[in-house]
Motif scaffolding. Structure first.
Motif, PDB file in Angstrom:
ATOM      1  N   HIS A 236       0.889  -1.163   0.000  1.00  0.00           N
ATOM      2  CA  HIS A 236       0.000   0.000   0.000  1.00  0.00           C
ATOM      3  C   HIS A 236       0.925   1.210   0.000  1.00  0.00           C
ATOM      4  CE1 HIS A 236      -3.540   2.219   1.929  1.00  0.00           C
ATOM      5  NE2 HIS A 236      -2.521   3.034   2.177  1.00  0.00           N
TER       6      HIS A 236
ATOM      7  N   HIS B 156       2.079   5.225  -0.701  1.00  0.00           N
ATOM      8  CA  HIS B 156       1.704   6.641  -0.843  1.00  0.00           C
ATOM      9  C   HIS B 156       2.726   7.336  -1.731  1.00  0.00           C
ATOM     10  CE1 HIS B 156      -1.908   7.189   1.606  1.00  0.00           C
ATOM     11  NE2 HIS B 156      -1.504   6.050   2.172  1.00  0.00           N
TER      12      HIS B 156
ATOM     13  N   ASN C  49      -2.368   8.079  -3.161  1.00  0.00           N
ATOM     14  CA  ASN C  49      -1.955   6.666  -3.152  1.00  0.00           C
ATOM     15  C   ASN C  49      -1.463   6.276  -4.547  1.00  0.00           C
ATOM     16  OD1 ASN C  49      -3.968   6.941  -0.890  1.00  0.00           O
ATOM     17  ND2 ASN C  49      -3.499   4.793  -0.638  1.00  0.00           N
TER      18      ASN C  49
HETATM   19 ZN    ZN Z   1      -2.790   4.831   3.291  1.00  0.00          ZN
END
Ligand code: ZN
Ligand code: KIV
Length: 507
Positions: A201, A203, A237
């Motif tokens: 995940h 950024h 993201n």
């Molecule tokens: Zn996040």
């Protein structure tokens, strides 16, 4: 071929972007589009964070059948209970539990020791597993955590029953080769790692979210968390469309992996999200920006005319751009209109179809050609609105180089029509001041932007405003061939959303 799961978090992390908050109807509409896109997981929200989030996760869990539905949760039993309450109706629910593992977060945010966090992570996963066989564990700020400690937490989470372990680059800090090494390290170090899917995940604080996600795939990650248009906390993201198209376009390089996304639904998803949130996509944005497939330089145009592959690595049609060249006009009938609307992915009731068709005829009378973008604007403007408290009945504006701009406005509120006239610095200012006098509203206008939906002087104008009142921010949109009308509609749409928010909070 190994499957790469696409975990979409537009409705959770994406919604955390400034100005991206959506109401329940908007979230459901976006969730339906994510279903058409065929993502593997929709993270629908963070149920314990607010009653609104709880309700939207629950509705999405009840209504969306294709993708797995995830809900975020802290490690406390109360949070996990709430997540389950919202998710329990889903065809395939996923509780997503997270706790930070970096020393910075432990010391300053959680004020907990490493041992306490280790124990809490395992306890929370085991608690969530009592509800559902699918539990994801995220080690927040994993990329700034001590890797040895991170490995212990990941192992404890899997031991407790986590079926997916996520290694987030929460602050967008890591570099692709470094991330690859971290994923490889975890695969070697964590004894039970084969029992879980490794997820990342990323950024975008340093602009490397997509590159980091792909580096993680090369090193063993099999789930990628991302958002449409790359929206999300701070710089956002990893962008779903960039990840998916990189994996598909460079199939020669990523030859052992496959993704299930229906790429032709990418552009409609991008357009829908920006029309809901009012967050415009920059023209140079990869895949979905207005210039992503535009060739400007003469040499490039010449090359593309001779052979597209000279300068095009993807076909615009493959992401759903380009089918929009089908033009409708004032002679197009209801049947063609209905078919086109269906192709664009909208299922309208008979009453809504009639309403949209009537508006289409008005637009077609003023414009020679009506493009798909116009149809989308008509639907967003006419149909997909929250119930209107204020309805614009009439607007007349007088303006020019020698007259003081004056607006006369009629607005219907609760079945009664109110009328006022007022002056302003320009036609939009005059209209806005008069509208706010009639509605007795005191919002602040933070942003005003105008866009021509298609080319030509007869194009429909699309106005987007951001309004704020009492700490609540909303976006408003309006489309019309008359730009002042579009501006008034956008403003009233924003006022309606503010009023809607007040009523929800008061309820
Ligand atoms: Zn996040
Ligand atoms: O960025 C992050 O670490 C997150 C987690 C909650 C997954 O959003």
């Amino acid at each position: 071929m190994e499957k790469i799961r696409i975990f979409d978090t537009t409705l959770r992390d994406g919604e955390q972007s400034p100005g991206a908050s959506m109401n329940l109807d908007e979230k459901i509409r976006l969730a339906r589009q994510l279903e058409r896109l065929n993502v593997d997981v929709i993270e629908a929200g963070f149920p314990s964070s607010s009653p609104g989030d709880f309700e939207s996760v629950k509705r999405i869990a009840q209504e969306i059948q294709g993708p797995q539905i995830a809900g975020l949760s802290r490690t406390t039993p109360a949070d996990i209970d709430r997540a389950w309450e919202a998710l329990r109706f889903a065809r395939s629910p996923l509780i997503h539990v997270f706790i930070a593992t970096s020393d910075i977060h432990l010391q300053y945010k959680l004020r907990k020791s490493r041992e306490e966090v280790l124990e809490e992570a395992g306890r929370a996963v085991a608690y969530a597993r009592r509800y559902t066989p699918e539990v994801e564990f995220s080690a927040e700020d994993a990329t700034r955590s001590d890797p040895e400690y991170l490995a212990r937490v990941v192992e404890a989470a899997i031991e407790a029953g986590a079926t997916i372990v996520n290694i987030p680059d929460t602050v967008g800090y890591i570099i692709p080769t470094e991330y690859g090494k971290l994923i490889t390290f975890l695969r070697q170090k964590v004894k039970n790692i084969h029992k879980a899917i490794l997820s990342v995940h990323c950024h975008n604080d340093l602009g490397m979210a997509v590159a980091n996600s792909l580096a993680a795939v090369e090193n063993g990650a099999r789930q990628l968390e991302c958002t449409v248009n790359g929206i999300g906390e701070r710089a956002g993201n990893a962008s779903l469309e960039e990840i998916v198209m990189a994996l598909k376009t460079r199939r020669d390089f990523f030859s052992s992996y496959q993704v299930g996304v229906v790429t032709e639904q990418i552009y409609p998803a991008s357009r829908l999200l920006s029309s809901i949130t009012g967050i415009m996509v920059p023209p140079n944005k990869a895949i979905v920006g207005a210039n992503a497939f535009a060739h400007e330089a003469g040499i490039h145009q010449d090359g593309v005319l001779k052979e597209k592959t000279t300068y095009e690595i993807m076909r615009p049609e493959s992401v759903g751009i380009g089918q929009s060249t089908l033009v409708m006009g004032k002679h197009s009938g209801r049947h063609a209109f209905r078919e086109r609307i269906k192709t664009l992915g909208y299922e309208l009731s008979e009453a809504h179809l009639n309403q949209a068709f009537q508006r289409f005829k008005e637009v077609a009378d003023k414009k020679k050609q009506v493009f798909d973008e116009d149809l989308e604007a008509i639907i967003a403007d006419e149909i997909l609105r929250i119930p209107d408290i204020y309805k614009l009945v009439n607007l007349n504006v007088v303006s020019g180089s020698v007259v003081v701009p004056t607006a006369t406005v009629q607005i219907e509120i609760g079945g009664k029509v109110y009328q006022e006239a007022g002056f302003g610095d320009g036609p939009v200012d005059a209209a806005y001041k008069t509208i706010s006098r009639i509605t007795k509203t005191k919002s602040r206008l933070l942003k005003f932007s105008v866009n021509a939906i298609t080319g030509g002087t007869d194009a429909q104008g699309e106005v987007m405003v951001i309004l704020e009142e009492g700490g609540v921010r909303v976006t408003g949109q309006g489309a019309h061939t008359d730009i002042i009308m579009a501006a008034a509609k956008a403003y009233i749409n924003g006022l309606n959303k503010l009023e809607y928010q007040k009523r929800i909070k008061g309820a």
